[in-house]
Design a protein around this motif. Structure first.
Motif, PDB file in Angstrom:
ATOM      1  N   GLY A  67       0.877  -0.976   0.023  1.00 52.95           N
ATOM      2  CA  GLY A  67       0.088  -0.097  -0.074  1.00 52.95           C
ATOM      3  C   GLY A  67       0.944   1.296   0.009  1.00 52.95           C
ATOM      4  O   GLY A  67       1.963   1.235   0.414  1.00 52.95           O
ATOM      5  N   GLU A  68       0.193   2.387  -0.091  1.00 49.52           N
ATOM      6  CA  GLU A  68       0.974   3.471  -0.454  1.00 49.52           C
ATOM      7  C   GLU A  68       1.590   3.994   1.051  1.00 49.52           C
ATOM      8  O   GLU A  68       2.868   4.557   0.953  1.00 49.52           O
ATOM      9  CB  GLU A  68      -0.007   4.741  -0.752  1.00 49.52           C
ATOM     10  N   GLY A 101       0.208  -7.460 -13.737  1.00 52.79           N
ATOM     11  CA  GLY A 101      -0.700  -6.912 -14.535  1.00 52.79           C
ATOM     12  C   GLY A 101      -2.202  -6.761 -13.817  1.00 52.79           C
ATOM     13  O   GLY A 101      -3.136  -5.851 -14.480  1.00 52.79           O
ATOM     14  N   GLU A 102      -2.301  -7.095 -12.596  1.00 58.58           N
ATOM     15  CA  GLU A 102      -3.587  -7.308 -12.180  1.00 58.58           C
ATOM     16  C   GLU A 102      -3.956  -6.029 -11.397  1.00 58.58           C
ATOM     17  O   GLU A 102      -5.140  -5.864 -10.947  1.00 58.58           O
ATOM     18  CB  GLU A 102      -3.925  -8.478 -11.243  1.00 58.58           C
ATOM     19  N   TYR A 103      -2.966  -5.282 -10.870  1.00 62.34           N
ATOM     20  CA  TYR A 103      -3.395  -4.234 -10.239  1.00 62.34           C
ATOM     21  C   TYR A 103      -2.880  -2.856 -10.923  1.00 62.34           C
ATOM     22  O   TYR A 103      -2.421  -1.637 -10.324  1.00 62.34           O
ATOM     23  CB  TYR A 103      -2.804  -3.962  -8.942  1.00 62.34           C
ATOM     24  N   ASP A 130      -1.211   2.899 -10.982  1.00 57.30           N
ATOM     25  CA  ASP A 130      -1.257   4.158 -11.645  1.00 57.30           C
ATOM     26  C   ASP A 130      -1.888   5.255 -10.928  1.00 57.30           C
ATOM     27  O   ASP A 130      -1.561   6.650 -10.961  1.00 57.30           O
ATOM     28  CB  ASP A 130      -2.142   4.159 -13.351  1.00 57.30           C
ATOM     29  N   ALA A 131      -3.230   5.038 -10.037  1.00 63.89           N
ATOM     30  CA  ALA A 131      -3.647   5.965  -9.174  1.00 63.89           C
ATOM     31  C   ALA A 131      -3.096   6.266  -8.041  1.00 63.89           C
ATOM     32  O   ALA A 131      -3.512   7.269  -7.361  1.00 63.89           O
ATOM     33  CB  ALA A 131      -5.111   5.356  -8.864  1.00 63.89           C
ATOM     34  N   GLY A 132      -1.904   5.242  -7.631  1.00 58.37           N
ATOM     35  CA  GLY A 132      -1.165   5.834  -6.484  1.00 58.37           C
ATOM     36  C   GLY A 132      -1.493   5.155  -5.234  1.00 58.37           C
ATOM     37  O   GLY A 132      -0.869   5.280  -4.121  1.00 58.37           O
TER      38      GLY A 132
END
Length: 311
Positions: free
Chosen positions: A122-123, A202-204, A209-211
């Protein structure tokens, strides 16, 4: 006039030699939306749109991480109208469940794609690289929670086991929580229920891309993420997918299906799908794929044989 029937006969023979793949059914060994499902339905759509086959009936067979689907396939021996999407997870599921069948007992058609595995956090995670993950994991393996987006014996679980061994951790000390697909794992990664998640690279894509997610490393080279070897971890791992058929189908049918898969693989639509899903082309037809499956059965048995897996 005697030559006319012969000419007609030759013409009819030529027509009858065209492959008749109008009744194909496609078995998918996991839930809708999973990696097998997306790959299978992408291939099916292109086969149908390019008139390489007739309409293909798709159906999902869920259970045992793929072992239920394998059993269904093997019991259809001789059925030339059935094909199945398979991959690393089906090989592993057969080993975990002590199945009487191995995937190499099926009729190999073609391997289609490879997809790297990804280490995802996670971020807000304090982990910044695969090297920092390895350090934290080695410090206390039992307290470090790994989320795998597949069942025991599936690609995400097997990758976790092989990674642990590579960095010097006994896999039997691991806290691996398995999830029924990358969708279920996603929430656990975002809310911090797991320290790291493992899923197909490739699943996330959207979340990265959204961070909201970060990829620490991937198991095979891609264009936009560091590899394990970039962090000094000497491991490569690939999650492959392809098609098989039941045992004992006619050789001519096998060859016809391999030929249409080869034609599909050369299409612009398939190349677009590879780029969109970040799959790598790894086409391997017929007998070469059969040899690969036999090697995969052996590799998976060696990977899982020392684990304390409930039987």
């Amino acid at each position: 006039m005697a030559a006319l029937p012969l000419a007609l006969s030759v013409g009819c023979s030529a027509l009858s030699s065209e492959p008749d793949l109008s009744g194909l059914r496609m078995l998918i060994p996991n839930t809708p939306g999973g990696g097998y499902d997306v790959t299978a339905r992408t291939a099916s759509r292109i086969l149908e749109n390019r008139d390489l086959t007739g309409s293909i009936e798709k159906f999902n067979v869920v259970g045992g991480g793929g072992s239920v689907a394998l059993a269904r396939l093997m019991r259809e021996s001789g059925n030339e109208n059935l094909i199945a999407m398979v991959g690393v997870g089906v090989v592993g599921a057969a080993q975990v469940d002590n199945s009487p069948w191995k995937l190499s007992d099926a009729t190999a058609l073609a391997r289609l794609v490879d997809e790297p595995e990804a280490l995802v956090v996670g971020e807000a995670s304090p982990l910044g690289s695969a090297a920092s993950l390895a350090e934290a994991w080695r410090a206390n393996p039992r307290a470090f929670t790994v989320g795998a987006g597949s069942a025991v014996g599936g690609p995400d679980h097997v990758f976790a086991v092989e990674l642990a061994r590579t960095i010097g951790i006994d896999p039997n000390t691991l806290d691996i929580v398995t999830f029924d697909g990358a969708g279920d794992l996603l929430t656990a990664i975002i809310d911090g229920s797991v320290d790291v998640g493992i899923a197909g690279a490739g699943e996330y894509i959207d979340q990265v891309d959204a961070g909201s997610l970060r990829i620490l490393a991937v198991s095979n080279p891609t264009e936009d993420a560091p590899t394990l070897r970039d962090s000094g971890i000497d491991l490569e791992f690939t999650n492959w997918r392809g098609f098989v058929a039941p045992p004992d189908i006619p050789a001519v049918t096998r060859n016809d299906i391999v030929d249409v898969l080869r034609t599909m693989r050369e299409s612009d639509e398939w190349h677009d799908a590879l780029a969109r899903h970040r799959w790598a082309d790894s086409f391997l037809p017929g007998d070469e794929f059969s040899e690969f499956l036999a090697a995969e059965d052996l590799r998976m048995r060696r990977t899982l044989e020392d684990l304390h897996i409930p039987r």
